[in-house]
Design a protein around this motif. Structure first.
Motif, short mmCIF file in Angstrom:
data_model
loop_
_atom_site.label_atom_id
_atom_site.label_comp_id
_atom_site.label_asym_id
_atom_site.label_seq_id
_atom_site.Cartn_x
_atom_site.Cartn_y
_atom_site.Cartn_z
N LYS A 153 1.25 -1.40 0.54
CA LYS A 153 0.16 -0.27 0.34
C LYS A 153 0.65 1.29 -0.22
N GLY A 154 2.54 1.02 0.32
CA GLY A 154 2.69 2.36 -0.02
C GLY A 154 2.77 3.65 1.09
N SER A 155 2.36 4.93 0.71
CA SER A 155 1.98 5.60 1.66
C SER A 155 0.84 6.23 1.57
N THR A 156 -0.37 5.06 1.01
CA THR A 156 -1.48 5.16 0.74
C THR A 156 -2.15 4.55 2.60
N CYS A 157 -1.29 4.15 2.98
CA CYS A 157 -1.10 3.42 4.35
C CYS A 157 -1.45 4.55 4.89
N LYS A 158 -2.31 4.75 5.93
CA LYS A 158 -2.76 5.88 7.33
C LYS A 158 -1.50 5.83 8.23
N LEU A 159 -0.52 4.29 8.38
CA LEU A 159 -0.06 4.36 9.52
C LEU A 159 0.88 5.70 9.62
N THR A 160 2.03 5.62 10.99
CA THR A 160 2.98 6.54 11.40
C THR A 160 3.45 5.88 11.08
N ALA A 161 3.57 4.90 12.33
CA ALA A 161 4.65 3.39 12.06
C ALA A 161 4.05 2.57 12.32
N ALA A 162 5.36 1.31 12.42
CA ALA A 162 5.01 -0.05 12.49
C ALA A 162 5.69 -1.16 13.09
N VAL A 163 5.55 -2.17 13.53
CA VAL A 163 6.24 -2.90 14.78
C VAL A 163 5.73 -4.69 14.13
N ALA A 164 7.16 -5.09 14.00
CA ALA A 164 6.42 -6.54 12.78
C ALA A 164 7.10 -7.55 13.88
N VAL A 165 6.67 -8.24 15.02
CA VAL A 165 7.26 -9.08 16.49
C VAL A 165 6.90 -10.85 15.72
N SER A 166 8.46 -11.18 15.60
CA SER A 166 8.56 -13.19 14.84
C SER A 166 7.72 -12.77 14.33
N ALA A 167 7.46 -12.29 12.51
CA ALA A 167 7.17 -12.93 11.25
C ALA A 167 7.33 -13.75 10.48
N PRO A 168 6.37 -15.07 10.18
CA PRO A 168 7.31 -15.72 9.29
C PRO A 168 7.57 -15.15 8.03
N MET A 169 8.44 -14.91 7.87
CA MET A 169 8.94 -13.74 6.24
C MET A 169 8.98 -14.55 5.08
N LEU A 170 9.09 -16.11 5.39
CA LEU A 170 9.08 -17.02 4.42
C LEU A 170 8.14 -18.24 4.56
N LEU A 171 6.46 -18.46 4.09
CA LEU A 171 6.16 -19.05 4.46
C LEU A 171 6.55 -20.58 4.85
N ILE A 257 8.46 -0.66 1.62
CA ILE A 257 8.04 -0.05 2.92
C ILE A 257 8.55 1.71 2.96
N SER A 258 7.33 2.32 3.05
CA SER A 258 8.16 3.44 3.42
C SER A 258 7.69 4.01 4.44
N THR A 259 6.82 3.20 5.60
CA THR A 259 6.72 3.79 7.32
C THR A 259 7.42 2.92 7.56
N PRO A 260 7.79 4.12 8.68
CA PRO A 260 8.90 4.23 9.74
C PRO A 260 8.43 2.47 10.21
N THR A 261 9.12 1.09 10.15
CA THR A 261 8.84 0.14 10.28
C THR A 261 10.33 -0.51 11.28
N LEU A 262 9.53 -1.33 12.06
CA LEU A 262 10.70 -2.70 13.62
C LEU A 262 10.63 -3.15 13.20
N ILE A 263 11.02 -4.39 12.93
CA ILE A 263 11.22 -5.59 12.92
C ILE A 263 12.06 -6.75 14.02
N ILE A 264 11.25 -6.86 14.78
CA ILE A 264 11.76 -7.61 15.62
C ILE A 264 11.87 -9.25 16.01
N HIS A 265 13.16 -10.22 15.82
CA HIS A 265 12.81 -10.85 15.82
C HIS A 265 13.96 -11.91 16.06
N ALA A 266 13.97 -13.37 17.11
CA ALA A 266 15.09 -13.93 17.14
C ALA A 266 15.46 -15.12 16.31
N LYS A 267 17.06 -14.86 16.26
CA LYS A 267 17.02 -16.37 15.34
C LYS A 267 17.23 -17.81 16.35
#
Length: 324
Positions: A153-171, A257-267
């Protein structure tokens, strides 16, 4: 790298990290205000609001997206809502279709790449509170969905910032990984809930006609590949589990992604192999990647076993607080 997570010696175990909160934590937040949000296709979502006492039109709002088979009852949701309220944020848990305990109205349900429902809700909240900053945090499946949404969605998404915790980025890699060794224990728990929900669908719909699976065959589905091939993929318009996984994985969207986003992940996340993590040239400059050696899956418990501190929840709130 920011505030890196370091567990105490006894809490270094990935399974203890993953299960600690569900085993030992009590329900922290009650009396949510429940909103029934109507989607463009006529189905609905139940959204659980927790507002601060003296909220105004400019009080920032955080939208929370739970994981697979999760809800407002999930310990990580409860803990984060509590921290957010204490820090002066309004929060709302957007349940995916059928996850709040009320069955949704269609044969379909929700999936890891299902960004449309969340996008409709984000836009509605932002329209309702035009003077407030809107943030979002996703956990596990909800984190993968959120990252994909931000990229799509890029800049059409109305979020100021976002956080993703433990995302399964390759399903596909995650579905294969959770079908091995001790991880099968988690797969079994999650599948039990999903299979129960699917069985309920047979009471309201001619599911055999829709997905050509007999009701008595549900119990034979042993892993995510089989379940997603039999139900998730066909009911949501994918030709196979592989196509669903390929199109819904968020890693390919991170550079958009253009929204400030934090990805938190554990190896050491037991749900997925560490090689699902993106390389630095795969993420945009708006994305911060915080990877710790330990933390398990949506765990990140610091302090001691008897006096735990929920580092992850504080980290999420701090990231938003600095941008509120």
């Amino acid at each position: 790298m920011g505030m890196n997570f370091k567990p105490s010696f006894l809490l270094k175990n990935r399974h203890l990290q993953t299960l600690y909160a569900s085993l030992f934590r009590k329900v922290l937040v009650k009396n949510f205000e429940i909103e029934t949000f109507t989607l463009s296709d006529g189905d609905f979502l139940e959204c659980y609001w927790k507002k601060i006492d003296n909220h105004t039109k400019t009080t920032p709002v955080v939208i929370l997206f739970h994981g697979l088979a999760g809800s407002y009852k999930s310990p990580y949701i409860q803990g984060t809502v509590k921290e957010l309220k204490e820090a002066g944020f309004n929060s709302v848990v957007m349940h995916f279709r059928g996850c709040s305990g009320k069955q949704n109205l269609k044969p379909r349900s929700y999936h890891s790449g299902d960004t449309q429902d969340a996008f409709e809700f984000i836009q509605a909240v932002s329209k309702r509170y035009p003077r407030a900053k809107i943030f979002a945090v996703g956990f596990s499946l909800g984190a993968n969905m959120l990252l994909k949404l931000l990229g799509e969605k890029g800049s059409t998404c109305k979020l100021t910032a976002a956080v993703a915790v433990s995302a399964p980025m390759l399903l596909d890699k995650c579905a294969t990984h959770i079908n091995k060794g001790f991880a099968k224990f988690y797969q079994k728990i999650l599948l039990k809930d999903l299979k129960r929900d699917l069985e309920k669908k047979y009471e309201s719909f001619n599911m055999k006609q829709i997905i050509s699976l007999q009701r008595n065959e549900i119990k034979k589905l042993k892993n995510f590949w089989e379940f997603d091939n039999a139900y998730t993929a066909p009911v949501h318009g994918f030709s196979s589990a592989q196509e669903y996984y390929t199109k819904s994985s968020s890693r390919q969207f991170l550079k958009l992604i253009s929204t400030p986003t934090l990805i938190i992940h554990a190896k050491d996340d037991p749900f997925m192999p560490p090689d699902i993590l993106p390389k630095y040239n795969e993420i945009s400059s708006a994305v911060e990647l915080e990877v710790s050696e330990f933390g398990g899956h949506v765990g990140f418990v610091s302090g001691s076993i008897f006096h735990p501190e929920y580092w992850m929840e504080k980290r999420v709130v701090k990231f938003f607080y600095l941008r509120a």
